[in-house]
Design an enzyme around this catalytic site. Structure first.
Site, PDB file in Angstrom:
ATOM      1  N   LYS A 137      47.305 -18.856  -6.362  1.00 53.94           N
ATOM      2  CA  LYS A 137      47.567 -17.441  -6.628  1.00 53.94           C
ATOM      3  C   LYS A 137      46.310 -16.614  -6.371  1.00 53.94           C
ATOM      4  CE  LYS A 137      48.418 -14.253 -10.486  1.00 53.94           C
ATOM      5  NZ  LYS A 137      48.595 -14.143 -11.953  1.00 53.94           N
ATOM      6  N   ASP A 184      44.584  -7.123 -10.789  1.00 59.46           N
ATOM      7  CA  ASP A 184      45.899  -6.957 -11.414  1.00 59.46           C
ATOM      8  C   ASP A 184      45.851  -5.876 -12.483  1.00 59.46           C
ATOM      9  OD1 ASP A 184      48.480  -7.233 -12.247  1.00 59.46           O
ATOM     10  OD2 ASP A 184      48.099  -9.016 -13.463  1.00 59.46           O
ATOM     11  N   LYS A 231      48.628  -2.916 -17.791  1.00 63.20           N
ATOM     12  CA  LYS A 231      47.836  -3.568 -18.831  1.00 63.20           C
ATOM     13  C   LYS A 231      47.080  -2.481 -19.600  1.00 63.20           C
ATOM     14  CE  LYS A 231      47.194  -7.783 -16.104  1.00 63.20           C
ATOM     15  NZ  LYS A 231      47.990  -8.690 -16.916  1.00 63.20           N
ATOM     16  N   ASP A 282      42.038 -12.808 -11.488  1.00 61.19           N
ATOM     17  CA  ASP A 282      43.412 -13.260 -11.254  1.00 61.19           C
ATOM     18  C   ASP A 282      43.562 -13.921  -9.882  1.00 61.19           C
ATOM     19  OD1 ASP A 282      45.839 -13.554 -12.514  1.00 61.19           O
ATOM     20  OD2 ASP A 282      46.695 -11.708 -11.733  1.00 61.19           O
ATOM     21  N   ASP A 339      54.147  -6.782 -13.894  1.00 60.93           N
ATOM     22  CA  ASP A 339      52.993  -7.561 -14.335  1.00 60.93           C
ATOM     23  C   ASP A 339      53.257  -9.064 -14.269  1.00 60.93           C
ATOM     24  OD1 ASP A 339      50.390  -7.849 -15.202  1.00 60.93           O
ATOM     25  OD2 ASP A 339      50.920  -7.763 -17.332  1.00 60.93           O
ATOM     26  N   GLU A 359      53.557 -10.604 -11.435  1.00 60.81           N
ATOM     27  CA  GLU A 359      53.421 -10.568  -9.975  1.00 60.81           C
ATOM     28  C   GLU A 359      52.962 -11.894  -9.382  1.00 60.81           C
ATOM     29  OE1 GLU A 359      49.658 -11.155 -11.074  1.00 60.81           O
ATOM     30  OE2 GLU A 359      50.934  -9.652 -12.005  1.00 60.81           O
ATOM     31  N   ARG A 384      53.907 -15.001  -9.785  1.00 61.30           N
ATOM     32  CA  ARG A 384      54.980 -15.877  -9.296  1.00 61.30           C
ATOM     33  C   ARG A 384      55.650 -15.288  -8.051  1.00 61.30           C
ATOM     34  NH1 ARG A 384      57.669 -15.369 -15.048  1.00 61.30           N
ATOM     35  NH2 ARG A 384      55.422 -15.233 -15.393  1.00 61.30           N
TER      36      ARG A 384
END
Length: 516
Positions: A282, A287, A294, A306, A365, A367, A369
């Site tokens: 990933k 993010d 967030k 991330d 959020d 995202e 996956r």
């Protein structure tokens, strides 16, 4: 005046968003020999219950002085224990450091690396430039090699610094380490393997540490290319238009609100024939959470990390290529940045993934996956991977379940689970299995084939990803909470620790052996 201010603002933005290039990570040097060298510090590796240091070429006065210091300090050589003797009698060194190794036959690689990190921290607290490590009290040749090289590896891992954005960075450690060993040739060969691994860890740390405006998708991919291609790795970078043309709407959609659009990095080290194993990481380079914003400042400031999963798979392929490993492995890094704008993806939207299935956006959020789905599909469909392991900082639910001592592993393949656990134990990047079965319907959508949310969260993420692997042997490693150290500890400095590189590097070689 207005024009001048506008110019300054543009110039500042251009600087902050500038692409970064690889740079050297260490100023320390390591060499091996069989003889005593001139040094500022002499380090003796002492097995447990050693009562008399019978060191070659020591005078009786030197021996008596150090042995007396051991008795007074009640130093027994227990693993991790340390005793420093300043201005030792009859020795041309400023300090002697006794470093306990316990029972050498029971000292694991990870514990030996921790000793190296401890030694590095101690040496850095002095002005020493030349360090001699004497291992002659470890009489078994194989153990002598194993412990000495792991110690050097641990020292190097701890000495990494991320200082590229400091105008006046603190001086990096600069020492010459000379390890006096039984078998120089074997030690050099084993050290080179570990040094290549360290370089992969450093790359992962660097990529993860990069701020969002410097480590955006294209910059991340280009950095990786500069590191990997000189090692013989074939690197392919797909831009946003190519991603759209391939139908990977799940990956594309996460970055559609940003001017830094999604990319897909493919890095192939073909050190063996046959189908490759695929490592999918990933790579959400920042993010914000998107419209599911967030709202915690302590959380969002770390969201450049991330991309740690993508950094890990790049670092693992770099390590394997540097080791000239006889494996066929490909890293796939779907890269995105999750930003709010008028064009950004909305909660409730529906996207179409590369395999043609549709996904309802239950949360912008969730995202990770979404981008992994297309990365896994690409590895299966276009690279014909014989096995896929994906790794991601995916869910807070994983942290709630396991904390940061273990990563979670989800798989229905016994060989993948067993080899991942074995590799994790070896390098102390441990994984623990969580179940996939019994959660029917948790990602069911009213309007699409599936939704990207569900409860429990860690299982929902894993079950979502499982679909895209189809019949290919697959495992998902949720490493949320494991990739960042708030303070220096053991082999890791403060900040990104490169988690996953050592796990995946060992796993690829282990899986290659067991699946042939």
């Amino acid at each position: 005046m207005k024009k001048s201010l506008l110019y300054c603002a543009v110039a500042l933005f251009s600087f902050s968003a500038a692409a970064v290039t690889p740079q050297p990570f260490l100023n320390t040097q390591v060499q091996f020999n069989q003889s005593q060298q001139q040094a500022d510090i002499l380090v003796l590796l002492v097995p447990e219950n050693t009562t008399d240091l019978a060191i070659t070429k020591w005078s009786s006065a030197s021996r008596a002085h150090i042995n007396r210091a051991m008795q007074v300090a009640e130093f027994t050589g227990k693993s991790g224990s340390k005793l420093e003797v300043v201005a030792p009698v009859g020795l041309d060194v400023g300090r002697v450091v006794l470093l306990g190794v316990g029972n050498p036959a029971e000292l694991s690689r990870a514990k030996a690396e921790e000793l190296g990190a401890t030694l590095g921290v101690h040496v850095n607290s002095t002005s020493a430039k030349r360090v001699q490590v004497n291992s002659q009290l470890i009489s078994d040749t194989a153990l002598n090699t194993h412990i000495s090289t792991a110690l050097a590896h641990g020292m190097e891992l701890r000495n990494y610094r991320f200082d590229r954005f400091k105008s006046k960075p603190d001086a990096r450690p600069v020492q010459q380490y000379t390890l006096q060993v039984t078998d120089v040739k074997a030690s050099q060969a084993q050290y080179q393997q570990l040094h290549a691994l360290a370089q992969g860890v450093f790359t992962a740390r660097e990529l993860t540490n990069l701020p969002g405006s410097s480590g955006y998708p294209e910059a991340f991919a280009n950095y990786a290319k500069q590191v990997l291609e000189p090692l013989g790795v074939k690197v392919t970078i797909l831009g946003p238009e190519q991603i759209k043309a391939l139908g990977m709407g799940s990956l594309y959609g996460v970055s559609q609100g940003s001017d830094k659009k999604s990319h897909l990095l493919i890095a192939h080290w073909q050190g063996a024939d046959g189908q490759p194993v695929a490592l999918v990481g990933k790579g959400n380079t920042f993010d914000s959470g998107g419209y599911n914003l967030k709202t915690s400042s302590s959380s969002i400031i770390r969201m450049h990390t991330d991309k740690a999963g993508a950094a890990a798979v790049v670092g693992a392929v770099q390590a394997l290529a540097g080791q000239k490993a006889a494996v066929n492995v490909v890293a796939v890094a779907p890269l995105s940045t999750n930003i709010i704008s008028r064009d950004a993806q909305l909660p409730g939207d529906v996207v179409t993934a590369g395999d043609g299935s549709t996904i309802e956006i239950g949360s912008t959020d969730a995202e990770g996956r979404l981008i992994l789905a297309d990365g896994i599909w690409y590895a299966r469909e276009h690279l014909k991977a014989r096995a896929i392991v994906d790794v991601a900082t995916l869910t807070g639910a994983k942290v709630g379940a396991l904390g940061t001592v273990y990563s979670a592993v989800f798989t229905e393949n016994a060989t993948l689970e067993q080899t991942l656990r074995e590799a994790g134990e070896k390098v102390q990047e441990r994984v623990w299995p969580l179940p996939l079965d019994g959660y029917d319907g948790i990602i069911k959508s009213r309007i699409a084939d599936r939704i990207n949310t569900g409860s429990p969260g860690a299982q929902a993420g894993a079950i979502f990803l499982q679909h895209f692997a189809a019949d290919t042997p697959w495992a998902h490693v949720d490493m949320a909470g494991d990739a960042f150290n708030s303070s220096a500890k053991g082999i890791h400095p403060e900040g990104s620790n490169g988690y996953g590189v050592r796990l995946l590097t060992e796993w690829v070689k282990l899986y290659q052996q067991q699946s042939n």
